[in-house]
Design an enzyme around this catalytic site. Structure first.
Site, PDB file in Angstrom:
ATOM      1  N   SER A  47     -32.357   5.693   5.909  1.00 53.44           N
ATOM      2  CA  SER A  47     -31.222   5.237   6.710  1.00 53.44           C
ATOM      3  C   SER A  47     -30.189   6.349   6.767  1.00 53.44           C
ATOM      4  O   SER A  47     -30.140   7.214   5.882  1.00 53.44           O
ATOM      5  CB  SER A  47     -30.598   3.990   6.070  1.00 53.44           C
ATOM      6  OG  SER A  47     -29.314   3.709   6.606  1.00 53.44           O
ATOM      7  N   TYR A  68     -26.941   0.466  -1.580  1.00 50.69           N
ATOM      8  CA  TYR A  68     -27.886   0.641  -0.477  1.00 50.69           C
ATOM      9  C   TYR A  68     -28.004   2.116  -0.116  1.00 50.69           C
ATOM     10  O   TYR A  68     -29.113   2.652   0.034  1.00 50.69           O
ATOM     11  CB  TYR A  68     -27.421  -0.166   0.735  1.00 50.69           C
ATOM     12  CG  TYR A  68     -28.319  -0.035   1.943  1.00 50.69           C
ATOM     13  CD1 TYR A  68     -29.537  -0.697   2.002  1.00 50.69           C
ATOM     14  CD2 TYR A  68     -27.933   0.743   3.036  1.00 50.69           C
ATOM     15  CE1 TYR A  68     -30.362  -0.584   3.117  1.00 50.69           C
ATOM     16  CE2 TYR A  68     -28.746   0.860   4.148  1.00 50.69           C
ATOM     17  CZ  TYR A  68     -29.957   0.193   4.186  1.00 50.69           C
ATOM     18  OH  TYR A  68     -30.770   0.313   5.297  1.00 50.69           O
TER      19      TYR A  68
END
Length: 307
Positions: free
Chosen positions: A146, A159
């Site tokens: 990501s 995350y």
């Protein structure tokens, strides 16, 4: 078709492939001729997807698997090995979970939740798939990371930590397993139009801020990530390994384009314009004997805005 642009005869495992980006990746790989095994935690979604792929004539099978469970990962790989005769060409580690909170509010359970699904699963699947990838003579691992693993992004620090770990894992495996005919790369998407991201995209202020920083001015679609994943698995990409490619509409390179001062400051971590002496102090330090082991580095005055 040129064999460099075909996956015919190749096999693939895609984790979390019954919806969102994973679903699009399966469709893309199958469209290039690959035989695919998919795992997903949702039996209902998996069965629905398998039915759709069967109607399209794709060669896709599937298993229910919670990738956070080590025994279930091992059972899945036994199934894959049996189905593909001990050989695997492609591993796409796509599963990712997220709980967005301020750093001070994360609990031990939150940490374990992210690490087990986002990092440990990818690492263990890589270990388990290594003999199969090596046996195929042409192996490719793709980690779906990501932009949160590349820059600071309002998605939660844990995350971002896990997605950054996947980027480093791709680099390590690219070097360590090259001798075994295995390549490893990572793709780093922006926020993509999937069911998982709908809660973010329905937040008007978040979406406005996101699009204002994305040069292409729109949210990406799952097939725009899947097309890159498929390319990296093709023989045409045989000299690409250890890389991280952002599929982000240009967000990560938009460090400074003209915009009103208030917009500039909203993108600057310290929320103010820097002073000349704050740059010159660093220049002076780099000239001192104390900086004798620092060379070849690029120091960016706007670094706090760009991270």
């Amino acid at each position: 078709m040129d064999k460099r642009w075909s996956l015919k005869g190749m096999t693939a495992l895609v984790t979390g492939g019954a919806s969102g980006i994973g679903y699009a990746i399966v469709e893309e790989l199958a469209g290039f001729g690959a035989r695919i095994h998919v795992c997903d935690i949702s039996e209902a979604k998996l069965n629905q997807s398998l039915s759709e792929w069967e109607k399209k004539g794709f060669q896709v099978s599937g298993s229910v698997c919670d990738v956070a469970s080590r025994p279930e990962r091992e059972e899945l790989m036994q199934t894959v090995s049996s189905q593909f005769d001990g050989k695997l060409n492609i591993l796409v580690s796509n599963v990712g979970v997220i709980r967005s909170k301020p750093t001070t509010e994360y609990t031990e359970d939150d940490f374990a939740f992210h690490i087990s699904s986002n990092v440990e699963a990818a690492y263990h699947f890589s270990q388990l798939s290594h003999p199969l990838l090596k046996a195929s003579g042409y192996g490719s691992i793709i980690f779906v990371s990501s932009i949160a693993g590349v820059i600071s992004f309002d998605a939660g620090s844990i995350y971002g930590l896990t997605k950054g770990a996947l980027i480093q894992l791709a680099k390590n495996l690219a070097c360590e397993w090259a001798k075994d005919g295995i390549r490893a790369n990572a793709v780093a998407p922006n926020v993509i139009n999937t069911p998982l991201s709908q809660s973010y995209l329905e937040d008007v202020s978040f979406k406005k801020a996101l699009l204002s920083r994305t040069p292409l001015g729109r949210v990406g679609e799952p097939n725009e990530v899947a097309s890159l994943v498929a390319f990296l698995c093709l023989p045409a990409a045989s000299y690409i390994t250890g890389q991280t490619i952002c599929v982000d509409g240009g967000l990560t390179v938009n460090g400074f384009s003209y915009q009103p001062e208030e917009a500039l400051l909203s993108r600057t971590s310290l929320r103010r314009v820097g002073e000349p002496n704050e740059v010159s102090s660093l220049v002076v330090f780099l000239c001192l004997p104390a900086a004798s082991y620092i060379t070849g580095q690029m120091v960016k005055p706007f670094v706090l805005m760009e991270v």
